[in-house]
Every structure is written in C-alpha cells, then in structure tokens.
Design an enzyme around this catalytic site. Structure first.
Site, short mmCIF file in Angstrom:
data_model
loop_
_atom_site.label_atom_id
_atom_site.label_comp_id
_atom_site.label_asym_id
_atom_site.label_seq_id
_atom_site.Cartn_x
_atom_site.Cartn_y
_atom_site.Cartn_z
N CYS A 91 67.53 51.62 49.93
CA CYS A 91 66.07 51.65 49.99
C CYS A 91 65.63 51.44 51.44
O CYS A 91 65.91 50.40 52.04
CB CYS A 91 65.48 50.58 49.08
SG CYS A 91 66.08 50.65 47.37
N CYS A 164 59.33 36.45 34.66
CA CYS A 164 59.60 37.83 35.04
C CYS A 164 60.87 37.85 35.88
O CYS A 164 61.13 36.92 36.65
CB CYS A 164 58.42 38.40 35.83
SG CYS A 164 58.65 40.12 36.40
N CYS A 224 56.64 45.82 34.23
CA CYS A 224 55.91 45.63 35.49
C CYS A 224 56.45 46.68 36.44
O CYS A 224 57.61 46.64 36.83
CB CYS A 224 56.15 44.22 36.03
SG CYS A 224 55.51 43.94 37.70
N ARG A 296 48.27 43.95 40.52
CA ARG A 296 48.65 42.84 41.41
C ARG A 296 48.64 43.28 42.87
O ARG A 296 49.36 44.21 43.25
CB ARG A 296 50.04 42.32 41.02
CG ARG A 296 50.48 41.08 41.80
CD ARG A 296 51.74 40.47 41.20
NE ARG A 296 51.46 40.00 39.85
CZ ARG A 296 51.95 40.57 38.75
NH1 ARG A 296 52.74 41.61 38.84
NH2 ARG A 296 51.64 40.08 37.57
#
Length: 383
Positions: A91, A164, A224, A296
């Site tokens: 990434c 989470c 999420c 968020r």
C-alpha cells in the site's frame, strides 16, 4: 474576478437527484418521512450530487443528516495499533509496509494486558468504540495470535464498549469466530475507486477486499469501510468509491473519510495535502448517498482548522478517532476534542445506540435464544 458557473443542465440534474433521493424532513420525529435506502445508485447520479454547488450540497447533506441522526451527537472512537510494521503488502500510503524504508519498525503482537489498559483509558476519556489494528495481509498461520485477539475482543466487549478490529483479509470462519467473541465492527477500507486502486496497491485486489466485506457481513458483523483522499485520485474516483459502497447489499455501518498523511519513505511522501473543500464535498456526498451510515472524520483530521472541521460535521460527519494517536499518524487528544465539541454543543454518543449496530445486536440475541431453546432438554413427565 470571474466566477465559475455550473451549467444550468448540470445544476438541474443535481437538484433533481438530490430531491428524489432525500427531501428535507420537517422534524426529527417524522420517521415516516424517511425515504427508502437505495442500493441501485448509478455513478452518474452520485457524480451529479458531488458536483452540486458546495453550499447547496452542504445544506442538503445537513438536512439528510437531521432526518436520520441526532445532530447533537458524535461518536468518539479510539484506535490502537496492536501489531506494528512488517506488513508484506505494498500500500503506497502506509509506513507499515516492509517494502518501504520508514521510521516505523516491525514489532510483535501486543500482549493482552497493555491492550486492556488502553481500552480502560479510552473508556474513562469518553470513547465508546475501541478499535484494534494489526499490520497483516491476512491471518494465515497466525493461530496463536488470532486466539489472543479473540480474547482481546471478549475482554473489551466485557467493559461495555463497542469493539472494532482491522486485521487484513478475513475468511468466513475467522469472521464467525470474531462475531462469537463479541466483535461489533470490522474495518476494511476500499480506499478508492476500482479503477484507481491498482495505482496504489498491487498485492491485494479490489475483489479480495470486497470478499472480506462479504465474509464480515454474512457473519453478522457491522462493516466499516471507507477511503483515503489525497492518493493522487481524481474527483471521479471519490465518486466511484461512494458508488461502490452504496451498492453493497447493506450500506456500511461506518464510512471513514481519511485525508492522506504523507509519510517519508513511502511512494506518496510528496503528495499535496487534501483541501478542506475536497473533504467537505466528499463527506456531504457520502451523507446523502449513505443516509444512516456513521461518517467518521478519520486520519489527517488534525491538519484542518476547527472551522473546517465544524463544516464537515455540519455536512454530516458524526464520528472521530480521538486519543493519543491513530495507527502511525498523529491524532487530536481527548481533552482537545472534548473542549472543541463543548464549544460546538456536541455530546458523545453512547455505545450500542447506532441503528445498524442495534439491529445486529438484536439479531445475535435472537439467534442465541433460538439455539438455547433448540438444545434445551424437556422436563421429565411425572406420572
């Protein structure tokens, strides 16, 4: 100074889409006025919403927000990195990739007690969701580590907090085990549009990310999933991301909007900062298209002024990460955030009050009740 004018046809189309999708509600209690949630958005429709003149877009988004959410509430979440660095993924934005020479060094999975101490601290400071992130591609070959994480989930859930995790790709069985341990939500961002995604990541496909979301959803865990602005994408890529999540079988329970924090040593270290209007336009569009989702304001929030952040909340954001830091990037502290929200008149959201979270909790309770009844032994008959 010459003013840029939006073509009349484009303005008309955007207004028609906005009006058809969500008309302002006369009151917070007018539940019957809520339109049906759509899962059939055309990309051109979402683009038309995104292209709406900014002040009109914010007004419309604020109207939708008040229809579906209490505008005086904000969800406070705290994120802890439980396994830092050494990730095999590439990434381009991440300092935890083993492929880049950054200041982030690989560390082992944290032991249980330090995690619980951080969760207690977060709860004492008003956070109602505790998130744990591990820099892994997936959980393959990590049986003992996964068992420790399951215990973390059970213990934090026992504190009365929403829990989470973000652990990379998940199998259906791993998702099931996390659900049984009490996991509330699983974060797995799509990051950007399908088209731009290969420019940022080559070690995991877009469809693999979608499969993890499917495994999470089918296990009964809240999804999420959001994205990152500032990767070098175009506006149509932000539209593509929103369209992608809007057309999932179920909208994400939460949609994080991150602004890239360029990190030295990563391929994106020289990228330009995300502008406040870009962040505001993305949040407002997401609020209209994903009306009951928590939005968020996530990484990079501290780079925006208080006024700019306030505009984002006016446009439909209703959650933040708060605490000492996020995974590897800075974060506004609890005291700073509480003082800011006090100035705005916002209060912290209680745990397990978001509509989608409640639905999942009730479904789990019903399933457990049915299993208990099915396994119960009949009482002996006395002659």
């Amino acid at each position: 100074m010459r003013l840029l004018r939006v073509p009349r046809l484009a303005r008309s189309h955007a207004t028609a889409v906005l009006s058809a999708a969500h008309a302002p509600s006369p009151s917070l209690s007018a539940a019957a006025a809520k339109p049906a949630i759509r899962h059939d958005w055309q990309r051109s429709e979402v683009q038309a919403v995104y292209d709406t003149p900014l002040m009109e877009l914010v007004y419309r988004a604020a109207s939708v927000h008040r229809m579906w959410h209490d505008p005086s509430k904000v969800q406070l979440c705290t994120l802890m990195n439980i396994k830092t660095g050494g990730c095999s993924e590439d990434c381009a934005y991440c300092s935890q990739s083993s492929r880049y020479d950054t200041a982030t060094k690989a560390q082992r999975l944290v032991e249980l007690e330090p995690v619980l101490a951080e969760a207690r601290k977060a709860k004492a400071n008003g956070s109602t969701r505790f998130c744990m992130g591990a820099a892994w591609r997936d959980l393959a070959g990590r049986k003992s580590g996964f068992e420790r994480i399951l215990r973390m989930v059970r213990e934090v859930r026992g504190m009365g907090m929403e829990v989470c995790t973000t652990l990379g790709m998940l199998s259906a069985d791993q998702a099931r085990q996390l659900k049984e341990a009490g996991l509330t939500a699983y974060n797995h961002n799509l990051d950007t549009s399908r088209e731009f995604y290969p420019s940022v990541i080559s070690t995991r496909t877009y469809d693999e990310r979608l499969q993890t979301l499917a495994n999470v959803r089918e296990a009964g865990i809240n999804v999420c999933s959001g994205g990152i602005l500032g990767l070098g994408e175009q506006e149509e890529d932000r539209v593509g991301l929103i369209t992608e999540v809007a057309n999932l079988p179920e909208h994400p329970e939460s949609f994080p909007v991150n602004a890239l924090v360029p990190i030295p040593g990563t391929p994106l270290e020289a990228n330009k900062p995300t502008t406040a209007p870009d962040m505001l336009r993305t949040i407002a569009t997401a609020r209209i298209i994903l009306p009951r989702t928590i939005i968020r304001l996530a990484a990079g929030r501290q780079t925006f002024s208080e006024t700019e952040q306030a505009m984002c909340f006016m446009a439909g954001a209703n959650a933040v990460f708060t605490g000492e830091k996020m995974l590897t990037t800075p974060c506004s502290g609890w005291d700073e955030d509480k003082a800011m929200f006090d100035r705005w008149g916002l209060e912290g959201m209680e745990s397990f009050t978001q509509e989608q979270v409640l639905e999942k909790e009730r479904a789990k309770e019903q399933s457990l009740s049915q299993e208990s009844q099915a396994t119960a032994q009949p009482e002996p008959v006395v002659a």
